[in-house]
Design a protein around this motif. Structure first.
Motif, PDB file in Angstrom:
ATOM      1  N   PHE A  19     -16.099   6.551  10.267  1.00 44.44           N
ATOM      2  CA  PHE A  19     -15.093   7.519   9.857  1.00 44.44           C
ATOM      3  C   PHE A  19     -13.759   6.788   9.681  1.00 44.44           C
ATOM      4  N   PRO A  20     -13.225   6.776   8.465  1.00 50.63           N
ATOM      5  CA  PRO A  20     -12.019   5.971   8.210  1.00 50.63           C
ATOM      6  C   PRO A  20     -10.797   6.480   8.977  1.00 50.63           C
ATOM      7  N   TRP A  21     -10.814   7.759   9.364  1.00 49.29           N
ATOM      8  CA  TRP A  21      -9.655   8.347  10.054  1.00 49.29           C
ATOM      9  C   TRP A  21      -9.745   8.186  11.566  1.00 49.29           C
ATOM     10  N   LYS A  22     -10.771   7.531  12.041  1.00 51.41           N
ATOM     11  CA  LYS A  22     -10.871   7.278  13.475  1.00 51.41           C
ATOM     12  C   LYS A  22     -10.794   5.784  13.719  1.00 51.41           C
ATOM     13  N   THR A  23     -10.183   5.413  14.824  1.00 49.34           N
ATOM     14  CA  THR A  23     -10.149   3.998  15.168  1.00 49.34           C
ATOM     15  C   THR A  23     -11.546   3.574  15.584  1.00 49.34           C
ATOM     16  N   VAL A  24     -11.726   2.265  15.731  1.00 52.10           N
ATOM     17  CA  VAL A  24     -13.030   1.742  16.122  1.00 52.10           C
ATOM     18  C   VAL A  24     -13.537   2.447  17.387  1.00 52.10           C
ATOM     19  N   ARG A  25     -12.649   2.551  18.390  1.00 50.18           N
ATOM     20  CA  ARG A  25     -13.101   3.166  19.641  1.00 50.18           C
ATOM     21  C   ARG A  25     -13.388   4.653  19.462  1.00 50.18           C
ATOM     22  N   GLU A  26     -12.570   5.349  18.695  1.00 52.30           N
ATOM     23  CA  GLU A  26     -12.815   6.774  18.455  1.00 52.30           C
ATOM     24  C   GLU A  26     -14.141   6.986  17.721  1.00 52.30           C
ATOM     25  N   ASN A  27     -14.462   6.044  16.822  1.00 50.98           N
ATOM     26  CA  ASN A  27     -15.749   6.116  16.145  1.00 50.98           C
ATOM     27  C   ASN A  27     -16.893   6.017  17.141  1.00 50.98           C
ATOM     28  N   VAL A  28     -16.784   5.047  18.057  1.00 49.10           N
ATOM     29  CA  VAL A  28     -17.847   4.846  19.038  1.00 49.10           C
ATOM     30  C   VAL A  28     -17.931   6.042  19.991  1.00 49.10           C
ATOM     31  N   GLU A  29     -16.772   6.631  20.277  1.00 45.16           N
ATOM     32  CA  GLU A  29     -16.738   7.765  21.211  1.00 45.16           C
ATOM     33  C   GLU A  29     -17.272   9.053  20.600  1.00 45.16           C
ATOM     34  N   PHE A  30     -17.411   9.081  19.277  1.00 41.91           N
ATOM     35  CA  PHE A  30     -17.707  10.342  18.585  1.00 41.91           C
ATOM     36  C   PHE A  30     -18.920  11.084  19.153  1.00 41.91           C
ATOM     37  N   GLY A  31     -20.026  10.355  19.283  1.00 40.58           N
ATOM     38  CA  GLY A  31     -21.246  11.006  19.765  1.00 40.58           C
ATOM     39  C   GLY A  31     -21.082  11.583  21.164  1.00 40.58           C
ATOM     40  N   LEU A  32     -20.342  10.853  22.009  1.00 44.81           N
ATOM     41  CA  LEU A  32     -20.119  11.330  23.386  1.00 44.81           C
ATOM     42  C   LEU A  32     -19.197  12.539  23.389  1.00 44.81           C
ATOM     43  N   LYS A  33     -18.243  12.539  22.449  1.00 42.83           N
ATOM     44  CA  LYS A  33     -17.353  13.686  22.311  1.00 42.83           C
ATOM     45  C   LYS A  33     -18.175  14.920  21.942  1.00 42.83           C
ATOM     46  N   MET A  34     -19.141  14.722  21.052  1.00 42.22           N
ATOM     47  CA  MET A  34     -19.997  15.839  20.634  1.00 42.22           C
ATOM     48  C   MET A  34     -20.847  16.335  21.805  1.00 42.22           C
ATOM     49  N   LYS A  35     -21.120  15.443  22.751  1.00 45.31           N
ATOM     50  CA  LYS A  35     -21.895  15.832  23.939  1.00 45.31           C
ATOM     51  C   LYS A  35     -21.022  16.490  24.997  1.00 45.31           C
ATOM     52  N   GLY A  36     -19.715  16.540  24.722  1.00 45.56           N
ATOM     53  CA  GLY A  36     -18.803  17.186  25.647  1.00 45.56           C
ATOM     54  C   GLY A  36     -18.397  16.319  26.822  1.00 45.56           C
ATOM     55  N   LYS A  37     -18.548  14.985  26.681  1.00 44.98           N
ATOM     56  CA  LYS A  37     -18.133  14.079  27.757  1.00 44.98           C
ATOM     57  C   LYS A  37     -16.598  14.015  27.834  1.00 44.98           C
ATOM     58  N   SER A  38     -16.102  13.795  29.038  1.00 44.00           N
ATOM     59  CA  SER A  38     -14.652  13.777  29.218  1.00 44.00           C
ATOM     60  C   SER A  38     -14.068  12.530  28.563  1.00 44.00           C
ATOM     61  N   LYS A  39     -12.775  12.614  28.306  1.00 50.28           N
ATOM     62  CA  LYS A  39     -12.082  11.535  27.630  1.00 50.28           C
ATOM     63  C   LYS A  39     -12.234  10.218  28.395  1.00 50.28           C
ATOM     64  N   HIS A  40     -12.153  10.328  29.695  1.00 45.93           N
ATOM     65  CA  HIS A  40     -12.231   9.146  30.548  1.00 45.93           C
ATOM     66  C   HIS A  40     -13.607   8.496  30.459  1.00 45.93           C
ATOM     67  N   GLN A  41     -14.645   9.316  30.585  1.00 47.89           N
ATOM     68  CA  GLN A  41     -16.029   8.815  30.492  1.00 47.89           C
ATOM     69  C   GLN A  41     -16.282   8.147  29.152  1.00 47.89           C
ATOM     70  N   ARG A  42     -15.787   8.830  28.098  1.00 47.66           N
ATOM     71  CA  ARG A  42     -15.973   8.312  26.746  1.00 47.66           C
ATOM     72  C   ARG A  42     -15.355   6.936  26.607  1.00 47.66           C
ATOM     73  N   GLU A  43     -14.164   6.829  27.125  1.00 46.46           N
ATOM     74  CA  GLU A  43     -13.422   5.577  26.967  1.00 46.46           C
ATOM     75  C   GLU A  43     -14.144   4.433  27.676  1.00 46.46           C
ATOM     76  N   ILE A  44     -14.616   4.699  28.894  1.00 44.96           N
ATOM     77  CA  ILE A  44     -15.311   3.648  29.645  1.00 44.96           C
ATOM     78  C   ILE A  44     -16.570   3.207  28.899  1.00 44.96           C
TER      79      ILE A  44
END
Lengths: 286, 305
Positions: free
Chosen positions: A93-118
Motif C-alpha cells: 500500500f503506497p500510503w502506508k509506511t513499510v511498518r504500517e504495511n507489515v502491521e496491516f494484517g494484525l490490525k485487521m485481526k484487532g491486535k493492539s498498536k503495541h503488539q503490532r509494532e513489536i
C-alpha cells in the motif's frame, strides 16, 4: 501456535473454465495435487497454462468449476489471512509506511498498536529491513518491496504462503538473494509454501517437489521430487544432481512451451529441417 | 601556503563535516580563505542546490514587473488602438484605492461574505460528492442509478442555474450558495469516481488476503487510493466554485466581491473594477493553495521531496 502440523493442501480433480461469447474456455482440467504440512512445492509451466489460476483458487479468489480444494480439511470459502499471498506485481500500500504495511494484517485481526509494532519490527529485523520501517514503499527497490510483501504476508501467522512469480520482475542477482531469504524464512517458520514460477532453476533450488503443468488447458504433466539436501547453497546449482533435474524439467517445459506458442512450431521447424525445398536453394524459391 | 589553500578549496564542495578546518594545523594555513569558508560554505551550497528555484523567483518577479510597467504605460498615454485604455484605471490609482478599501469595513464585509459563500457551498459539495463518488465507484448498482442523472445535469453551467435557483430558494443568499455548490459538485464527483476506477485491484486482493473486511477495504484501500484524484477534483472544483460565485453575485447579489466589481462599473468607480478583479484573483489563488497544502498534509506518501 499449536504443534499439530498445519497447511495441508489437498486439491482434487480441480477444473476451472469460463464462458466467453463464443465458447467455454477451459483453463485448468482435472488437476490433483497436494502440499504436505511444511512442504515447499512449486508449480511450473509455460505462460498461460493456468498455474496462476490454480494459485488464485487456493487463495480463494476463484471458485472451481469442478473438484475441491481443502486446506487442513476445510473447503475454501474466500480469501483469508490463513493463506498469505505474495503477488507478482508489487502490492504494497503506497500510503502506508513499510511498518504500517507489515502491521496491516494484525490490525485487521484487532491486535493492539503495541503488539503490532513489536511483531512487525521483529519480522522486519529478520528480513533486514528494520532501517526502512518508516519509509514509504516508493522509496524502496524492487527486491526490498517484495521482501516487505513476504514479511507482510507472514505477519499474520498464516498456515501457508502462496507466491505468484514473486521474483519475476527482479534482476538475476537480486532474485538469487531473494530465493535464499525466502528459504531461510520458510525453514524458520515451518509453514507450507505453494510457489508458482516459470523459472526452472528457481523451482528446483527452492522446492521439495515440483509439479510441471501442460499448456492450456492446464493439467499436471509430471511431478518431480527434488532430493537436494537443505540448507541449499547457491553452489548446488552447479552440482550434477541439480543439472540432471534441470535438464529433465527443461525438456518437459520446452515441449509445452512450443505447444503454447501454437501447433506450427515444432523442434524440426525451429531448426528449419521440415521445409522441403525440392532440391532448390531457398534463395531460388524466394 | 599557495598549495595548501588550494587543497582546502578543492575539498570544499565534497566534504561537509565541520572539523575539516581544524585538521589543517599549519599556522599559515589558518589564513583568510579557510576562516571565511565555514560561513560561506552553507550559503554557497544552498545557492547551488536552489539555483532552479531562485531563477523561477527572479523570472516571476520580472514578468510581474513587466506587466505592471505595461499597464502603467498603456494607461498613462491613454492608448487607443481598437482596444481602448481611455477609462482603464492606472496601477497607482488602483493601489491608492486599495489602501483606502483595506481600511473600509464595507469592503471587508464584501470579501468576508464571498469567502463564506465559497466555504459553505464548497464544503457541502465536498461532503456530498466525495462519499457519493466513493459509493458509486464501489457499488455498480448505485453507479448505474446515479450516473445517468448526473450526466444530464453536468453539462449545464452553474450560471444557467441562476433563474431556477432564485425560484427554488427562499432567499438570495441561499441561491448563491447553491450555485457555488453546483459549480464545485461535478468536478469533485467525477474525479472521485475516476479515482475509484483507477484503484489497483491487486491492492484490494492483497488486503483481502490479509483478512480485511469489506468496510476495512473501503477505509484502508479504496479511500486512500482515490485520495490523489479526490484532491484533483477539489482543486478543479474550487476554481469552478469561484467562477460560479462571481457570476451569481454579479447577477443576483447585493453583497460580495463579485457584486462589488459589478457595482463599481455601474457607479463609474473604475479603480474599484480592477481592485475587485485583483481581489478575486488573489482569493482564488489562496484557496487553491490552501487545498494543495491540505493535500500535502493528508497525503504524506505523495510528497515528492
Amino acid at each position: 501456535m499449536s504443534n499439530e502440523p498445519k497447511g495441508f493442501v489437498d486439491i482434487r480433480d480441480f477444473c476451472l473454465s469460463y464462458d466467453t461469447l463464443y465458447s467455454e474456455v477451459e483453463a485448468v482440467r482435472h488437476v490433483s495435487l497436494r502440499v504436505e504440512p511444511g512442504e515447499f512445492v512449486s508449480i511450473i509451466g509455460p505462460s498461460g497454462c493456468g498455474k496462476s489460476t490454480l494459485l488464485n483458487a487456493v487463495a480463494g479468489f476463484l471458485k472451481p468449476t469442478d473438484g475441491t480444494i481443502t486446506v487442513d480439511g476445510e473447503a475454501i470459502g474466500g480469501p483469508s489471512a490463513d493463506r498469505g499471498m505474495v503477488f507478482q506485481q508489487y502490492s504494497l500500500f503506497p500510503w502506508k509506511t513499510v511498518r504500517e504495511n507489515v502491521e496491516f494484517g494484525l490490525k485487521m485481526k484487532g491486535k493492539s498498536k503495541h503488539q503490532r509494532e513489536i511483531a512487525a519490527r521483529t519480522l522486519l529485523g529478520l528480513a533486514g529491513l528494520l532501517a526502512f520501517e518508516n519509509h514509504y514503499p516508493d522509496r524502496l527497490s524492487g527486491g526490498m518491496k517484495q521482501r516487505v510483501g513476504i514479511v507482510r504476508a507472514l505477519a499474520t501467522g498464516p498456515k501457508m504462503l502462496l507466491l505468484d512469480e514473486p521474483f519475476g520482475s527482479l534482476d538475476a542477482q537480486t532474485r538469487v538473494i531473494m530465493q535464499q531469504i525466502l528459504t531461510n524464512m520458510w525453514q524458520r517458520l515451518k509453514i507450507s509454501v505453494l510457489f508458482v514460477t516459470h523459472d526452472i532453476d528457481e523451482a528446483i533450488f527452492l522446492s521439495d517437489r515440483v509439479y510441471c503443468m501442460t499448456a492450456r488447458p492446464g493439467t499436471i504433466k509430471a511431478e518431480i521430487m527434488v532430493p537436494l539436501e537443505r540448507p541449499r547453497q547457491q553452489a548446488m546449482m552447479m552440482s550434477s544432481e541439480f543439472l540432471a533435474l534441470r535438464r529433465g524439467l527443461m525438456s518437459l517445459i520446452r515441449e509445452e512451451s512450443l505447444k503454447a506458442m501454437g501447433g506450427e512450431i515444432s523442434d524440426l521447424a525451429l531448426q528449419g529441417l521440415s521445409i522441403d525445398l525440392h532440391g532448390q536453394s531457398l534463395a531460388d524459391i524466394i | 601556503m599557495e598549495r595548501l589553500a588550494l587543497k582546502a578549496d578543492a575539498a570544499e564542495p565534497v566534504d561537509i563535516s565541520p572539523h575539516v578546518a581544524p585538521e589543517i594545523s599549519s599556522p599559515e594555513a589558518a589564513a583568510a580563505p579557510i576562516a571565511v569558508a565555514p560561513i560561506a560554505k552553507p550559503v554557497r551550497r544552498w545557492l547551488a542546490l536552489n539555483r532552479g528555484r531562485l531563477w523561477a523567483v527572479v523570472l516571476g518577479a520580472l514578468s510581474l514587473f513587466a506587466f505592471l510597467l505595461a499597464w502603467h504605460l498603456l494607461t498613462k498615454y491613454r492608448v487607443n488602438i481598437y482596444v481602448r485604455f481611455l477609462n482603464v484605471p492606472a496601477p497607482e490609482q488602483v493601489l491608492d484605492r486599495a489602501m483606502r478599501a483595506f481600511g473600509d469595513p464595507k469592503f471587508f464585509s464584501h470579501v468576508v461574505l464571498s469567502c463564506r459563500r465559497i466555504l459553505i457551498g464548497f464544503l457541502i459539495a465536498t461532503l456530498v460528492a466525495v462519499p457519493l463518488g466513493l459509493v458509486m465507484g464501489r457499488f455498480r448498482v448505485i453507479r448505474e442509478l446515479v450516473f445517468p442523472v448526473s450526466e444530464v445535469f453536468r453539462p449545464i453551467p452553474a450560471i444557467a442555474w441562476v433563474p431556477m435557483s432564485i425560484m427554488l430558494w427562499p432567499s438570495n443568499e441561499e441561491s448563491i450558495v447553491f450555485i457555488t455548490f453546483l459549480g464545485s459538485f461535478f468536478p469533485i464527483l467525477i474525479n472521485t469516481l475516476h479515482g475509484m476506477k483507477m484503484v489497483d485491484q491487486v491492492l484490494v486482493r492483497a488486503a483481502q488476503c490479509l483478512g480485511a473486511s469489506e468496510v476495512a477495504i473501503f477505509r484502508e484501500v479504496y479511500f486512500p487510493a482515490a485520495l490523489p484524484h479526490i484532491f484533483t477534483g477539489l482543486t478543479v472544483g474550487m476554481g469552478v466554485a469561484w467562477v460560479s460565485l462571481i457570476a451569481a453575485e454579479m447577477i443576483s447579489g447585493q453583497f460580495g466581491i463579485g457584486y462589488f466589481t459589478w457595482e463599481a462599473y455601474s457607479l463609474v468607480q473604475y479603480s474599484d473594477i480592477a481592485l475587485g478583479m485583483i481581489c478575486i484573483g488573489v482569493l482564488g489563488l489562496a484557496s487553491s493553495a490552501a487545498i494543495r497544502g491540505l493535500g500535502h498534509v493528508v497525503m504524506p506518501w505523495a510528497r515528492t521531496t
